[in-house]
Enzyme design. Sequence first.
Site, PDB file in Angstrom:
ATOM      1  N   GLU A   1      -5.936  -1.329  -8.054  1.00 26.78           N
ATOM      2  CA  GLU A   1      -5.053  -0.377  -8.729  1.00 26.78           C
ATOM      3  C   GLU A   1      -3.894  -1.161  -9.338  1.00 26.78           C
ATOM      4  O   GLU A   1      -3.141  -1.827  -8.614  1.00 26.78           O
ATOM      5  CB  GLU A   1      -4.512   0.650  -7.732  1.00 26.78           C
ATOM      6  CG  GLU A   1      -5.585   1.534  -7.120  1.00 26.78           C
ATOM      7  CD  GLU A   1      -5.046   2.538  -6.102  1.00 26.78           C
ATOM      8  OE1 GLU A   1      -5.722   3.546  -5.859  1.00 26.78           O
ATOM      9  OE2 GLU A   1      -3.964   2.306  -5.534  1.00 26.78           O
TER      10      GLU A   1
ATOM     11  N   SER B   1       0.825  -1.213   0.000  1.00 30.85           N
ATOM     12  CA  SER B   1       0.000   0.000   0.000  1.00 30.85           C
ATOM     13  C   SER B   1       0.853   1.254   0.000  1.00 30.85           C
ATOM     14  O   SER B   1       0.355   2.319  -0.323  1.00 30.85           O
ATOM     15  CB  SER B   1      -0.948   0.066   1.195  1.00 30.85           C
ATOM     16  OG  SER B   1      -0.864  -1.019   2.017  1.00 30.85           O
TER      17      SER B   1
ATOM     18  N   ASN C   1      -5.351   6.257  -1.903  1.00 29.00           N
ATOM     19  CA  ASN C   1      -4.818   6.735  -0.636  1.00 29.00           C
ATOM     20  C   ASN C   1      -4.334   8.178  -0.740  1.00 29.00           C
ATOM     21  O   ASN C   1      -4.392   8.928   0.228  1.00 29.00           O
ATOM     22  CB  ASN C   1      -3.702   5.819  -0.130  1.00 29.00           C
ATOM     23  CG  ASN C   1      -4.267   4.480   0.344  1.00 29.00           C
ATOM     24  OD1 ASN C   1      -5.477   4.350   0.550  1.00 29.00           O
ATOM     25  ND2 ASN C   1      -3.422   3.484   0.478  1.00 29.00           N
TER      26      ASN C   1
ATOM     27  N   HIS D   1      -2.734  -3.426  -6.370  1.00 29.56           N
ATOM     28  CA  HIS D   1      -3.163  -2.966  -5.047  1.00 29.56           C
ATOM     29  C   HIS D   1      -4.660  -3.192  -4.855  1.00 29.56           C
ATOM     30  O   HIS D   1      -5.485  -2.461  -5.401  1.00 29.56           O
ATOM     31  CB  HIS D   1      -2.795  -1.475  -4.899  1.00 29.56           C
ATOM     32  CG  HIS D   1      -3.073  -0.922  -3.543  1.00 29.56           C
ATOM     33  ND1 HIS D   1      -3.550   0.349  -3.341  1.00 29.56           N
ATOM     34  CD2 HIS D   1      -2.955  -1.477  -2.314  1.00 29.56           C
ATOM     35  CE1 HIS D   1      -3.696   0.548  -2.048  1.00 29.56           C
ATOM     36  NE2 HIS D   1      -3.350  -0.540  -1.400  1.00 29.56           N
TER      37      HIS D   1
HETATM   38  N1  LIG Z   1      -4.688  -4.986   5.320  1.00 29.76           N
HETATM   39  C1  LIG Z   1      -5.062  -4.041   4.452  1.00 29.76           C
HETATM   40  O1  LIG Z   1      -6.077  -3.330   4.634  1.00 29.76           O
HETATM   41  C2  LIG Z   1      -4.275  -3.839   3.204  1.00 29.76           C
HETATM   42  C3  LIG Z   1      -4.866  -3.186   2.106  1.00 29.76           C
HETATM   43  C4  LIG Z   1      -4.128  -3.052   0.917  1.00 29.76           C
HETATM   44  C5  LIG Z   1      -2.840  -3.535   0.868  1.00 29.76           C
HETATM   45  N2  LIG Z   1      -2.283  -4.135   1.963  1.00 29.76           N
HETATM   46  C6  LIG Z   1      -0.908  -4.646   1.833  1.00 29.76           C
HETATM   47  O2  LIG Z   1      -0.960  -6.060   1.659  1.00 29.76           O
HETATM   48  C7  LIG Z   1       0.190  -6.665   2.260  1.00 29.76           C
HETATM   49  C8  LIG Z   1      -0.249  -7.720   3.244  1.00 29.76           C
HETATM   50  O3  LIG Z   1      -1.065  -7.124   4.227  1.00 29.76           O
HETATM   51  P1  LIG Z   1      -1.974  -8.009   5.202  1.00 29.76           P
HETATM   52  O4  LIG Z   1      -2.826  -7.062   5.947  1.00 29.76           O
HETATM   53  O5  LIG Z   1      -2.588  -9.143   4.448  1.00 29.76           O
HETATM   54  O6  LIG Z   1      -0.841  -8.592   6.182  1.00 29.76           O
HETATM   55  P2  LIG Z   1      -0.926  -9.845   7.173  1.00 29.76           P
HETATM   56  O7  LIG Z   1       0.010  -9.547   8.277  1.00 29.76           O
HETATM   57  O8  LIG Z   1      -2.361 -10.169   7.490  1.00 29.76           O
HETATM   58  O9  LIG Z   1      -0.354 -11.064   6.312  1.00 29.76           O
HETATM   59  C9  LIG Z   1       0.974 -11.151   5.864  1.00 29.76           C
HETATM   60  C10 LIG Z   1       1.305 -12.613   5.631  1.00 29.76           C
HETATM   61  O10 LIG Z   1       2.562 -12.683   4.963  1.00 29.76           O
HETATM   62  C11 LIG Z   1       3.285 -13.770   5.483  1.00 29.76           C
HETATM   63  N3  LIG Z   1       4.715 -13.535   5.191  1.00 29.76           N
HETATM   64  C12 LIG Z   1       5.521 -12.612   5.734  1.00 29.76           C
HETATM   65  N4  LIG Z   1       6.748 -12.653   5.126  1.00 29.76           N
HETATM   66  C13 LIG Z   1       6.676 -13.610   4.178  1.00 29.76           C
HETATM   67  C14 LIG Z   1       7.578 -14.089   3.191  1.00 29.76           C
HETATM   68  N5  LIG Z   1       8.811 -13.605   3.082  1.00 29.76           N
HETATM   69  N6  LIG Z   1       7.161 -15.066   2.372  1.00 29.76           N
HETATM   70  C15 LIG Z   1       5.899 -15.568   2.461  1.00 29.76           C
HETATM   71  N7  LIG Z   1       5.005 -15.146   3.368  1.00 29.76           N
HETATM   72  C16 LIG Z   1       5.380 -14.165   4.206  1.00 29.76           C
HETATM   73  C17 LIG Z   1       2.943 -13.790   6.954  1.00 29.76           C
HETATM   74  O11 LIG Z   1       3.183 -15.061   7.534  1.00 29.76           O
HETATM   75  C18 LIG Z   1       1.456 -13.422   6.911  1.00 29.76           C
HETATM   76  O12 LIG Z   1       0.650 -14.580   6.810  1.00 29.76           O
HETATM   77  C19 LIG Z   1       1.010  -5.529   2.843  1.00 29.76           C
HETATM   78  O13 LIG Z   1       1.984  -5.133   1.909  1.00 29.76           O
HETATM   79  C20 LIG Z   1      -0.030  -4.438   3.031  1.00 29.76           C
HETATM   80  O14 LIG Z   1       0.539  -3.153   3.004  1.00 29.76           O
HETATM   81  C21 LIG Z   1      -2.969  -4.316   3.118  1.00 29.76           C
END
Ligand SMILES: NC(=O)c1ccc[n+]([C@@H]2O[C@H](COP(=O)([O-])OP(=O)(O)OC[C@H]3O[C@@H](n4cnc5c(N)ncnc54)[C@H](O)[C@@H]3O)[C@@H](O)[C@H]2O)c1
Length: 504
Positions: free
Chosen positions: A158, A125, A196, A146
Amino acid sequence: MSVDVSRPNLAVGVVGTGAMGRGIAQVTAQGGMKAIMFDAAPGGAAKAKAAILDTLKGLVAKGRLTDADLAKTDANLLVTEKIDGLKDCQIVVEAVFENLEVKQKLFGELEAVVSPDTILASNTSSIRIASIARSLKKRDRVCGMHYFNPVPLMKLVEVIRAADTSQATVDTMVALGKRQTRVPVVVGDTPGFLVNLGGTAIGTEGLRIYQEGRATPSQVDAVMRDTCGFRMGPFELMDLTGIDVNFPARKIIYEGFFHDRRMTPSPYHEGLYHAGRLGRKTGGGWYGYDEKGGKVDPGADHASKAAPAASVVIMDSHNQKLVGLVNADGAKMLGADDGKSPILVAPVGKDCTTTAVELGLDPRRTVAVDLTGDTAKRVTIMTAPNGDPAVRDAAAALLGRSGAKVTLIKDSPGFIAQRMCAMIANLGCEMAMIGIASAADVDTAMTLGLNYPRGPLALADWLGVKTCHEILTEMQDITGDDRYRPSQWLRRRAQLGLSATLPE
Ligand SMILES: NC(=O)c1ccc[n+]([C@@H]2O[C@H](COP(=O)([O-])OP(=O)(O)OC[C@H]3O[C@@H](n4cnc5c(N)ncnc54)[C@H](O)[C@@H]3O)[C@@H](O)[C@H]2O)c1
């Protein structure tokens, strides 16, 4: 490089199966593609698959999904415990922790495993796609993808084009988004991407109004809901998403645009962040919350009902909307000052003080009324610092007779609705002008991503493009703040009498 996204056996790797990865895997599988899930945590991907199936079983129980759909999705969701399991994927979408080093390392590992034609996308993000791609050998196949949370419900995606991303990569990911039943928009690799960044306008201007002591959070939120049709005002939204999420995001965008004053964060926002008053989740933010999580709202309505309504007002009878409001209330309208009645004015971009002084009116009896949007629900009024409270309350009581609620704020150029809407529209125009996305995509993304009643460019049209431009120039003039400078995109369309949505 191009991937045929329509092929039936398309395999999409999903790395990181947390909140976002699960959603991405689900819409991929439901779109008839193989979603190969991988997570660094042992058993993490299998757990994620089980969670998706649980959700879908719930939908089957409610009759919103068939058993056959569930079985198909189940068959399309595959799990691997090793990154090598992604080697045959045509596309990989990453949704791991939001950390540049973690993502760079992962992309290096992926490059070593997948074919040179595999597209690698990040769901980051806030990290620049180019910085994730920079250490890779082949950067033209890297882009952003995204999605929004919760993915199955939020239609927008996006597709982010970084400096080296090829057109074929963008086209492929747009096609993938469609096959996942999303609405893709193509966006530049700039801080905050589209939604954003665009979303900062409502928050920063709401905070500016509060910081200047012009209105309370309740008043700003109520005006945005009732007169402009927003589902939520900026303070309610900040409390919902969490101050720990939106304050750092504001700072990143402000820094990313090298302190552009349009994006200036507020020390009051930072104050809540430091105090740990993070919004709903901590039981308090801009609002307090009761034990059941209900918002404790101090209210936005001026208690003027007790005051006798003015029976005579001085006003410009050419202003049809103002005439309509007062007519509905049955007061006598005079064109010339009788020396005692309230003088109603409807300034655009100006405060009550400036309006009274420029028009040579008695500032003690001048009451400024905002006619923006739906005045049947709520009308905002303000007076000069030496305004007579009895005159003001008589005008408020008169306006309230129409059934509209009356919000009384401190004197401010642009009231609440004008300045909020003009700033949202202005940033949208700027985003279209600097090519963050096409004009149409700016509006599509902001309506789908943030539930806005209309996109920022359509909002400029709704205000009136000339009016929107006038609000901003007046505000810039009165405040001396470069923050209010109108986008050239808006200025040209205002000069030519064109729609703000007109592309170049
Ligand atoms: N949560 C939101 O609202 C949102 C919205 C848009 C984008 N994002 C982006 O999406 C991404 C994930 O966010 P999330 O909220 O799902 O996070 P999360 O913490 O719920 O999940 C992340 C997952 O990645 C795994 N992980 C970490 N390092 C790893 C690696 N090297 N290889 C494989 N797996 C790995 C972890 O074990 C975990 O299960 C981030 O970049 C975040 O910025 C989040």
